[in-house]
Design a protein around this motif. Structure first.
Motif, PDB file in Angstrom:
ATOM      1  N   PRO A 109      28.370-101.280  36.648  1.00 43.47           N
ATOM      2  CA  PRO A 109      28.488-102.530  37.403  1.00 43.47           C
ATOM      3  C   PRO A 109      29.255-102.386  38.715  1.00 43.47           C
ATOM      4  N   ASN A 110      30.020-101.310  38.857  1.00 39.97           N
ATOM      5  CA  ASN A 110      30.778-101.101  40.095  1.00 39.97           C
ATOM      6  C   ASN A 110      30.028-100.242  41.117  1.00 39.97           C
ATOM      7  N   LEU A 111      28.856 -99.718  40.716  1.00 39.06           N
ATOM      8  CA  LEU A 111      28.091 -98.857  41.611  1.00 39.06           C
ATOM      9  C   LEU A 111      27.291 -99.687  42.610  1.00 39.06           C
ATOM     10  N   ARG A 112      27.301 -99.227  43.853  1.00 36.69           N
ATOM     11  CA  ARG A 112      26.457 -99.824  44.888  1.00 36.69           C
ATOM     12  C   ARG A 112      25.569 -98.709  45.439  1.00 36.69           C
ATOM     13  N   LEU A 113      24.265 -98.844  45.232  1.00 33.26           N
ATOM     14  CA  LEU A 113      23.317 -97.816  45.628  1.00 33.26           C
ATOM     15  C   LEU A 113      22.596 -98.280  46.891  1.00 33.26           C
ATOM     16  N   LEU A 114      22.743 -97.498  47.978  1.00 33.06           N
ATOM     17  CA  LEU A 114      22.204 -97.892  49.276  1.00 33.06           C
ATOM     18  C   LEU A 114      21.111 -96.918  49.714  1.00 33.06           C
ATOM     19  N   ASP A 115      19.942 -97.452  50.046  1.00 41.22           N
ATOM     20  CA  ASP A 115      18.835 -96.669  50.588  1.00 41.22           C
ATOM     21  C   ASP A 115      18.915 -96.768  52.109  1.00 41.22           C
ATOM     22  N   ALA A 116      19.287 -95.666  52.756  1.00 39.38           N
ATOM     23  CA  ALA A 116      19.483 -95.652  54.216  1.00 39.38           C
ATOM     24  C   ALA A 116      18.292 -95.021  54.939  1.00 39.38           C
ATOM     25  N   SER A 117      17.137 -95.023  54.322  1.00 33.72           N
ATOM     26  CA  SER A 117      15.974 -94.331  54.888  1.00 33.72           C
ATOM     27  C   SER A 117      15.634 -94.829  56.299  1.00 33.72           C
ATOM     28  N   THR A 118      15.449 -93.868  57.169  1.00 35.27           N
ATOM     29  CA  THR A 118      15.029 -94.097  58.545  1.00 35.27           C
ATOM     30  C   THR A 118      14.071 -92.966  58.873  1.00 35.27           C
ATOM     31  N   PHE A 119      13.152 -93.204  59.783  1.00 38.13           N
ATOM     32  CA  PHE A 119      12.174 -92.160  60.096  1.00 38.13           C
ATOM     33  C   PHE A 119      12.247 -91.776  61.566  1.00 38.13           C
ATOM     34  N   LEU A 120      12.237 -90.459  61.796  1.00 42.61           N
ATOM     35  CA  LEU A 120      12.306 -89.905  63.145  1.00 42.61           C
ATOM     36  C   LEU A 120      11.231 -88.838  63.274  1.00 42.61           C
ATOM     37  N   LYS A 121      10.499 -88.899  64.383  1.00 43.38           N
ATOM     38  CA  LYS A 121       9.451 -87.908  64.620  1.00 43.38           C
ATOM     39  C   LYS A 121       9.558 -87.366  66.032  1.00 43.38           C
ATOM     40  N   HIS A 122       9.612 -86.034  66.149  1.00 40.23           N
ATOM     41  CA  HIS A 122       9.666 -85.377  67.448  1.00 40.23           C
ATOM     42  C   HIS A 122       8.260 -85.206  68.012  1.00 40.23           C
ATOM     43  N   PRO A 123       8.110 -85.241  69.346  1.00 36.56           N
ATOM     44  CA  PRO A 123       6.830 -84.839  69.933  1.00 36.56           C
ATOM     45  C   PRO A 123       6.619 -83.345  69.714  1.00 36.56           C
ATOM     46  N   GLU A 124       5.436 -82.855  69.996  1.00 40.16           N
ATOM     47  CA  GLU A 124       5.146 -81.444  69.721  1.00 40.16           C
ATOM     48  C   GLU A 124       5.982 -80.501  70.577  1.00 40.16           C
ATOM     49  N   LYS A 125       6.352 -80.934  71.780  1.00 42.73           N
ATOM     50  CA  LYS A 125       7.175 -80.059  72.626  1.00 42.73           C
ATOM     51  C   LYS A 125       8.346 -80.863  73.196  1.00 42.73           C
ATOM     52  N   ASP A 126       8.305 -81.167  74.495  1.00 42.00           N
ATOM     53  CA  ASP A 126       9.407 -81.884  75.127  1.00 42.00           C
ATOM     54  C   ASP A 126       9.255 -83.398  74.972  1.00 42.00           C
ATOM     55  N   GLY A 127      10.359 -84.111  75.234  1.00 48.33           N
ATOM     56  CA  GLY A 127      10.320 -85.570  75.187  1.00 48.33           C
ATOM     57  C   GLY A 127      11.148 -86.126  74.047  1.00 48.33           C
ATOM     58  N   TYR A 128      11.574 -87.377  74.216  1.00 48.34           N
ATOM     59  CA  TYR A 128      12.440 -88.024  73.232  1.00 48.34           C
ATOM     60  C   TYR A 128      11.641 -88.374  71.975  1.00 48.34           C
ATOM     61  N   TYR A 129      12.353 -88.567  70.893  1.00 52.54           N
ATOM     62  CA  TYR A 129      11.690 -88.813  69.614  1.00 52.54           C
ATOM     63  C   TYR A 129      11.428 -90.298  69.366  1.00 52.54           C
ATOM     64  N   ASP A 130      10.505 -90.555  68.452  1.00 53.67           N
ATOM     65  CA  ASP A 130      10.249 -91.912  67.969  1.00 53.67           C
ATOM     66  C   ASP A 130      11.086 -92.148  66.720  1.00 53.67           C
ATOM     67  N   VAL A 131      11.612 -93.352  66.594  1.00 56.29           N
ATOM     68  CA  VAL A 131      12.424 -93.708  65.429  1.00 56.29           C
ATOM     69  C   VAL A 131      11.978 -95.062  64.913  1.00 56.29           C
ATOM     70  N   TRP A 132      11.912 -95.202  63.581  1.00 50.80           N
ATOM     71  CA  TRP A 132      11.590 -96.511  63.025  1.00 50.80           C
ATOM     72  C   TRP A 132      12.285 -96.709  61.677  1.00 50.80           C
ATOM     73  N   SER A 133      12.378 -97.963  61.288  1.00 50.03           N
ATOM     74  CA  SER A 133      13.089 -98.353  60.066  1.00 50.03           C
ATOM     75  C   SER A 133      12.372 -97.874  58.814  1.00 50.03           C
TER      76      SER A 133
END
Length: 296
Positions: free
Chosen positions: A20-44
């Motif tokens: 009853p004292n446990l708090r379980l948090l799912d912090a999943s986030t998604f990040l994808k790099h481009p194939e070479k240069d450039g900033y990444y995409d991020v989403w919830s």
């Protein structure tokens, strides 16, 4: 109630899901790099959470809710007031113990690291909440073992957050600039060797912070078991760069201070507690042309 370990196993968690004292948090986030240069995409990771999560877990939105909505940089620490409001609503507070997990490191990359989970755990510890652990292997390992999954949203009563902030866990770009010439500070670049060397341009300028050493965050876990390597193997990685010297302070950075928290947590596990994370990391540093970068 004994203090929770820094990193817990799936077996440990499975035995305590009804605590009853446990708090379980799912912090999943998604990040994808481009194939070479450039900033990444991020989403919830909210949609992924809704498709299946560990029973009892609530979703902790690192991308929006638990970052500063007014910052030009992704994942900037929110104000203490905002963080306490959001995390209390998830049930975290006095008398609770927290386990954080995520659904994977980087989309399309074979990297095993629970760095979204350690990001949230680091934020909790920065605000003074110490009774927090990260699930070794995260949700992928939980699935591999055929453990229970649900689509039913978790829910906890609101928590009462009373801890005091620990400012020593956080550094600014000014702190890092001063640390470059400080022999008592080890600066760790947590990105790939290619980023460190200046072979990939993600942040607008190539290279690494002068004087920093490279310890890739994705090199700490076994790709087969998804578990952290044994302590000796982990220790060797950080001893090589002097980061386990008890007389030294360590600063970790990466792109947006996500991977940097995984390195910081592994260092903590190995007994090095004088570790701070540069929250702005290269996203902030590279944007300021007055700040030095070097390539190898």
């Amino acid at each position: 109630m004994s203090k929770i370990p820094l990193i817990v196993t799936t077996e440990w968690l499975a035995e305590r899901l009804n605590d009853p004292n446990l708090r379980l948090l799912d912090a999943s986030t998604f990040l994808k790099h481009p194939e070479k240069d450039g900033y990444y995409d991020v989403w919830s990771g909210k949609e992924a959470y809704e498709k299946g999560h560990i029973p009892g877990a609530v979703f902790a939105d690192l991308h929006k809710e638990l970052s500063d909505p007014d910052s030009e940089f992704a994942f900037t620490l929110p104000s203490r007031e905002r963080f306490i409001e959001k995390i209390s609503n998830l049930g975290v507070g006095e008398g609770t113990r927290v386990v954080v997990y995520d659904q994977g490191a980087i989309v399309g990359a074979p990297i095993i690291a629970s760095h979204w989970a350690t990001r949230l755990a680091w934020q909790l510890r920065y605000e003074g909440f110490e009774d927090v652990a990260v699930l070794d292997g995260g949700f992928p390992k939980w699935l591999d073992e055929g453990r229970p999954v649900t689509t039913e949203p978790g829910s906890y009563p609101p928590g009462k957050f009373t801890s005091l902030r620990k400012p020593e866990l956080f550094v600014t770009k000014e702190d890092v600039l001063r640390a470059i010439d400080d022999e008592n500070v080890i600066i760790i670049d947590s990105l790939t060797e290619e980023h460190y060397n200046g072979e990939v341009n993600t942040y607008g300028r190539l290279g690494h912070i002068p004087g920093s050493v490279n310890v890739f965050f994705g090199s700490h876990s076994d790709s087969e078991t998804k578990e952290l390597y044994d302590e000796e193997k982990l220790r060797n990685k950080f001893e090589k760069v002097g980061a386990l010297d008890p007389n030294k302070k360590v600063i970790t950075y990466c792109g947006s201070a996500i991977a940097a928290t995984w390195n910081a947590f592994v260092l903590n596990k190995l007994g090095q507690h004088n570790v701070a994370v540069y929250d702005g990391s290269l996203t902030e540093w590279a944007k300021d042309p007055s700040l030095p970068l070097e390539t190898t």
